[in-house]
Design an enzyme around this catalytic site. Sequence first.
Site, short mmCIF file in Angstrom:
data_model
loop_
_atom_site.label_atom_id
_atom_site.label_comp_id
_atom_site.label_asym_id
_atom_site.label_seq_id
_atom_site.Cartn_x
_atom_site.Cartn_y
_atom_site.Cartn_z
N ASP A 1 0.87 -1.11 -0.09
CA ASP A 1 -0.05 -0.08 -0.06
C ASP A 1 0.64 1.44 0.05
OD1 ASP A 1 -2.25 -1.64 0.51
OD2 ASP A 1 -1.68 -2.08 2.31
N HIS B 1 -5.19 -3.71 5.51
CA HIS B 1 -4.64 -3.88 4.14
C HIS B 1 -5.67 -4.35 3.11
CE1 HIS B 1 -1.47 -5.27 1.24
NE2 HIS B 1 -1.85 -6.45 1.59
#
Length: 347
Positions: A149, A189
């Site tokens: 990310d 996530h």
Amino acid sequence: MVKVAVLGASGGIGQPLSLLLKLSPYVSKLSLYDVRDPSGTSVDLSHINTIAECQSFDKDQLVQALGGARVVVIPAGVPRKPGMTRDDLFKVNASIMRGLCEQIVQVCPLATVLIISNPVNSLVPVAIETFKKHGINDASRIMGITTLDLVRAETFLGDYMNNSRVTTVGSNQFDKRRMHKVVSVIGGHSGHTIIPVMLLKPMVYMMKPGQYDSFIHRVQFGGDEVVKAKQGQGSATYSMAYAGYRFVEYVLKSIQHESLEGLGYIPAYVYLPGLRNGSQAQAKLGSKELEYFSVPIQLVNGRIDAVDTTILDKLSEQEKLMVEKAVPELIANAKKGQRFIHNAAKL
Ligand code: ADP
């Protein structure tokens, strides 16, 4: 020197991750384990003239694969097959995670365990609870890797800034490799739990209208772009392998007592109540029930010494709203992982 074990080394992520780890100057032994024999990958990698010595271990050799490992990286899992729900996938991958952690507890209980397998938001709790069940209550060594990310945020923000209101010609171009000074990512996530945070707030005003919202969306759902482009042939593997490698190297540098200065504190998805400053993070996030969250971590000798909560003091109103939206989902995701271990224990 350090032995690193990759569990799930024959997979889409496991193979390129193993290649990158073979190139690392910090790895002396690279142990490749998979239920699909990884000896082809191992022999191939062993022809590269770098330090790490490669060894492969087939499905019945997990104990040997883990022997002496200081760091264990886990991309093992199964992809979603037709007709399988996300919940089915969770159950299969949670069983795999539990099984692997049960062996880690026995063979290398002091290793640092880095989890890539999805859903990370629920599988890190599965790992922590499995360790607890076997008498090891140590959140400083179990982390979910959320670096993809961060990598996406750095890349996409660099792209947007190079196409923004400010003139960017020649040496004024934003260098994507240096974006860790500009942006970080906290939360979880998956989807809306992924929260990009601007470290330099004025960046938002330098963007063209709509760019900031589209940036956030791309970071949260960047995985979908890859799935679509691969036309049903899989999800992110190379970028995930790079991100995993970047995080493992961060851990390895701390084991070698190298300075981490200049890298910024990389976030990881961790169990807050078990960590120094963890309850401070929970207080700043406004929920005691929220036990798992990805925050920048300070490492010492491959373990989390403390979580760095300063990022939470400087959130913009929009970032705070993203946190508010993510918290209930993160709590539910973590409970799912915890229940998986507790309910099984009652059977
Ligand atoms: P990804 O793209 O996420 O890497 P893959 O399905 O390509 O997904 O890779 C996952 C890997 O994990 C596969 O090579 C699979 O054989 C492996 N795997 C599945 N179960 C286990 C297990 N219990 N132990 C080790 N590896 C496993």
